[in-house]
Design a protein around this motif. Structure first.
Motif, PDB file in Angstrom:
ATOM      1  N   LEU A 110      11.686  11.814  -0.535  1.00  0.00           N
ATOM      2  CA  LEU A 110      11.054  12.911  -1.262  1.00  0.00           C
ATOM      3  C   LEU A 110       9.549  12.925  -1.031  1.00  0.00           C
ATOM      4  CD1 LEU A 110      12.905  12.779  -4.705  1.00  0.00           C
ATOM      5  CD2 LEU A 110      13.241  14.432  -2.849  1.00  0.00           C
ATOM      6  N   ILE A 111       8.949  11.752  -1.187  1.00  0.00           N
ATOM      7  CA  ILE A 111       7.498  11.666  -1.056  1.00  0.00           C
ATOM      8  C   ILE A 111       7.101  10.252  -0.683  1.00  0.00           C
ATOM      9  CG2 ILE A 111       7.131  11.196  -3.519  1.00  0.00           C
ATOM     10  CD1 ILE A 111       4.569  12.970  -3.299  1.00  0.00           C
ATOM     11  N   GLN A 112       6.036  10.160   0.123  1.00  0.00           N
ATOM     12  CA  GLN A 112       5.510   8.866   0.562  1.00  0.00           C
ATOM     13  C   GLN A 112       4.018   8.841   0.283  1.00  0.00           C
ATOM     14  OE1 GLN A 112       6.524   7.815   4.606  1.00  0.00           O
ATOM     15  NE2 GLN A 112       4.730   6.471   4.831  1.00  0.00           N
ATOM     16  N   PHE A 113       3.580   7.797  -0.411  1.00  0.00           N
ATOM     17  CA  PHE A 113       2.161   7.590  -0.707  1.00  0.00           C
ATOM     18  C   PHE A 113       1.612   6.445   0.130  1.00  0.00           C
ATOM     19  CE2 PHE A 113       1.574  10.180  -4.496  1.00  0.00           C
ATOM     20  CZ  PHE A 113       2.833  10.231  -5.080  1.00  0.00           C
ATOM     21  N   GLN A 114       0.391   6.602   0.598  1.00  0.00           N
ATOM     22  CA  GLN A 114      -0.371   5.506   1.174  1.00  0.00           C
ATOM     23  C   GLN A 114      -1.544   5.304   0.219  1.00  0.00           C
ATOM     24  OE1 GLN A 114       0.177   3.551   3.750  1.00  0.00           O
ATOM     25  NE2 GLN A 114      -1.791   2.531   3.964  1.00  0.00           N
ATOM     26  N   ASN A 115      -1.508   4.169  -0.514  1.00  0.00           N
ATOM     27  CA  ASN A 115      -2.443   3.970  -1.639  1.00  0.00           C
ATOM     28  C   ASN A 115      -2.246   5.138  -2.612  1.00  0.00           C
ATOM     29  OD1 ASN A 115      -3.595   1.463  -0.711  1.00  0.00           O
ATOM     30  ND2 ASN A 115      -4.547   2.682   0.899  1.00  0.00           N
ATOM     31  N   ASN A 116      -3.257   5.905  -2.937  1.00  0.00           N
ATOM     32  CA  ASN A 116      -3.026   6.991  -3.878  1.00  0.00           C
ATOM     33  C   ASN A 116      -3.008   8.361  -3.207  1.00  0.00           C
ATOM     34  OD1 ASN A 116      -5.684   7.096  -3.311  1.00  0.00           O
ATOM     35  ND2 ASN A 116      -6.418   7.190  -5.407  1.00  0.00           N
ATOM     36  N   PHE A 141       9.653  19.458  -8.778  1.00  0.00           N
ATOM     37  CA  PHE A 141       9.384  18.012  -8.675  1.00  0.00           C
ATOM     38  C   PHE A 141       7.877  17.787  -8.494  1.00  0.00           C
ATOM     39  CE2 PHE A 141      13.517  15.784  -7.722  1.00  0.00           C
ATOM     40  CZ  PHE A 141      14.336  16.884  -7.877  1.00  0.00           C
ATOM     41  N   SER A 142       7.390  16.745  -9.134  1.00  0.00           N
ATOM     42  CA  SER A 142       6.007  16.324  -8.915  1.00  0.00           C
ATOM     43  C   SER A 142       5.952  14.801  -8.964  1.00  0.00           C
ATOM     44  CB  SER A 142       5.072  16.924  -9.956  1.00  0.00           C
ATOM     45  OG  SER A 142       5.392  16.431 -11.247  1.00  0.00           O
ATOM     46  N   ALA A 143       4.993  14.241  -8.271  1.00  0.00           N
ATOM     47  CA  ALA A 143       4.832  12.788  -8.268  1.00  0.00           C
ATOM     48  C   ALA A 143       3.351  12.467  -8.171  1.00  0.00           C
ATOM     49  CB  ALA A 143       5.592  12.151  -7.115  1.00  0.00           C
ATOM     50  N   GLU A 144       2.989  11.371  -8.773  1.00  0.00           N
ATOM     51  CA  GLU A 144       1.605  10.927  -8.678  1.00  0.00           C
ATOM     52  C   GLU A 144       1.561   9.411  -8.606  1.00  0.00           C
ATOM     53  OE1 GLU A 144      -0.419  12.446 -12.082  1.00  0.00           O
ATOM     54  OE2 GLU A 144       0.590  11.113 -13.475  1.00  0.00           O
ATOM     55  N   ARG A 145       0.502   8.924  -8.037  1.00  0.00           N
ATOM     56  CA  ARG A 145       0.295   7.482  -7.917  1.00  0.00           C
ATOM     57  C   ARG A 145      -1.180   7.217  -8.215  1.00  0.00           C
ATOM     58  NH1 ARG A 145       0.850   3.299  -2.804  1.00  0.00           N
ATOM     59  NH2 ARG A 145       1.182   1.427  -4.075  1.00  0.00           N
ATOM     60  N   LEU A 146      -1.488   7.241  -9.494  1.00  0.00           N
ATOM     61  CA  LEU A 146      -2.855   7.029  -9.925  1.00  0.00           C
ATOM     62  C   LEU A 146      -3.270   5.592  -9.634  1.00  0.00           C
ATOM     63  CD1 LEU A 146      -2.688   8.947 -13.312  1.00  0.00           C
ATOM     64  CD2 LEU A 146      -3.534   9.765 -11.110  1.00  0.00           C
ATOM     65  N   ALA A 149       0.812  -1.210   0.000  1.00  0.00           N
ATOM     66  CA  ALA A 149       0.000   0.000   0.000  1.00  0.00           C
ATOM     67  C   ALA A 149       0.853   1.271   0.000  1.00  0.00           C
ATOM     68  CB  ALA A 149      -0.919   0.010   1.218  1.00  0.00           C
ATOM     69  N   THR A 150       2.050   1.168   0.551  1.00  0.00           N
ATOM     70  CA  THR A 150       2.877   2.362   0.694  1.00  0.00           C
ATOM     71  C   THR A 150       3.981   2.381  -0.348  1.00  0.00           C
ATOM     72  OG1 THR A 150       2.427   2.356   3.058  1.00  0.00           O
ATOM     73  CG2 THR A 150       4.243   3.734   2.304  1.00  0.00           C
ATOM     74  N   LEU A 151       4.148   3.519  -0.983  1.00  0.00           N
ATOM     75  CA  LEU A 151       5.185   3.696  -2.000  1.00  0.00           C
ATOM     76  C   LEU A 151       5.994   4.930  -1.665  1.00  0.00           C
ATOM     77  CD1 LEU A 151       4.853   3.237  -5.807  1.00  0.00           C
ATOM     78  CD2 LEU A 151       5.889   5.332  -4.912  1.00  0.00           C
ATOM     79  N   TYR A 152       7.294   4.827  -1.833  1.00  0.00           N
ATOM     80  CA  TYR A 152       8.209   5.914  -1.498  1.00  0.00           C
ATOM     81  C   TYR A 152       9.079   6.263  -2.699  1.00  0.00           C
ATOM     82  CZ  TYR A 152       7.539   3.467   3.034  1.00  0.00           C
ATOM     83  OH  TYR A 152       7.020   2.812   4.132  1.00  0.00           O
TER      84      TYR A 152
END
Lengths: 114, 116
Positions: free
Chosen positions: B46-52, B65-70, B30-33
């Protein structure tokens, strides 16, 4: 906020000698502690981790680490190193507060000489 | 079990150009870094996602910088425009998050960026 200090940037050692890589951390709450290894041109991989319980943790490749709460340390040890242990070693702390944010130390380069 | 996949492995661009990195985490994580690792330093989150959703992006230079987790699975990290100091390895990682075994992070092999 938590932080991690690896006291040695480089550690040269002869093959079959023992080694200790030092790590100190600071945090206001309980933590999980990790050691990761990074071989040249590769990503990091987990060596061992401390979550709770016994303060002596054994990991892969003959490494072990001891959690010392009073000294806020988590030093990594191996009784006899091999040439193949030459790599960068990173200590990391994960704060149990919201988000489990993991902070890495600057790394210690272990160089094993024949 | 497949590990964390990243592409491209290597990229050289001129300053002020843009670049994008792609990451596919371990299935079910579920978590992406995204971490930035400058030569001689430890990885910096830099950034940590929990799901989206974004959990932490406090150290992401948001002007470039930008990041997305669609859809809460794979992710892209973009840099536009790049600066010389962005030369680094960009490591993607994933974890189960809040699992009883602790927050073990699994890393990809990294995307090496050189800005000239």
């Amino acid at each position: 906020a938590q932080s991690v200090t690896q006291l040695d940037s480089q550690v040269p050692v002869f093959e079959e000698a023992p080694v200790e890589l030092r790590c100190n951390y600071s945090s206001s709450v309980s933590v999980y502690l990790f050691w990761y290894v990074q071989y040249p041109n590769q990503g990091l991989q987990l060596l061992l981790k401390y979550l709770s319980g016994s303060t002596l943790v054994k990991g892969i490749n003959g490494f072990e680490a001891e959690f010392n709460k009073s000294q806020t340390s988590f030093h990594l040890r191996k009784p006899s190193v091999h040439i193949s242990d030459t790599a960068e070693y990173f200590c990391a702390v994960s704060d149990l507060s919201g988000g489990f944010k993991t902070i890495f130390g600057a790394g210690t380069r272990l160089f094993v000489k024949a | 079990e497949a590990g964390v996949a990243q592409s491209p492995r290597y990229k050289i661009i001129e300053k002020r150009q843009s670049v994008a990195f792609w990451c596919n985490p371990i299935s079910g994580h579920a978590t992406l870094y995204w971490y930035q690792q400058i030569l001689g330093q430890g990885p910096k989150l830099l950034i940590q996602f929990q799901n989206n959703g974004v959990v932490d992006d406090s150290q992401l230079p948001k002007d470039r910088f930008s990041a997305e987790r669609l859809k809460g699975v794979d992710s892209t990290l973009k840099i536009q425009p790049a600066k010389l100091e962005d030369s680094a390895v960009y490591l993607c990682a994933s974890s189960l998050d809040h699992s009883p075994s602790g927050n073990t992070i699994y890393f990809g092999e990294g995307s090496w960026l050189t800005v000239v």
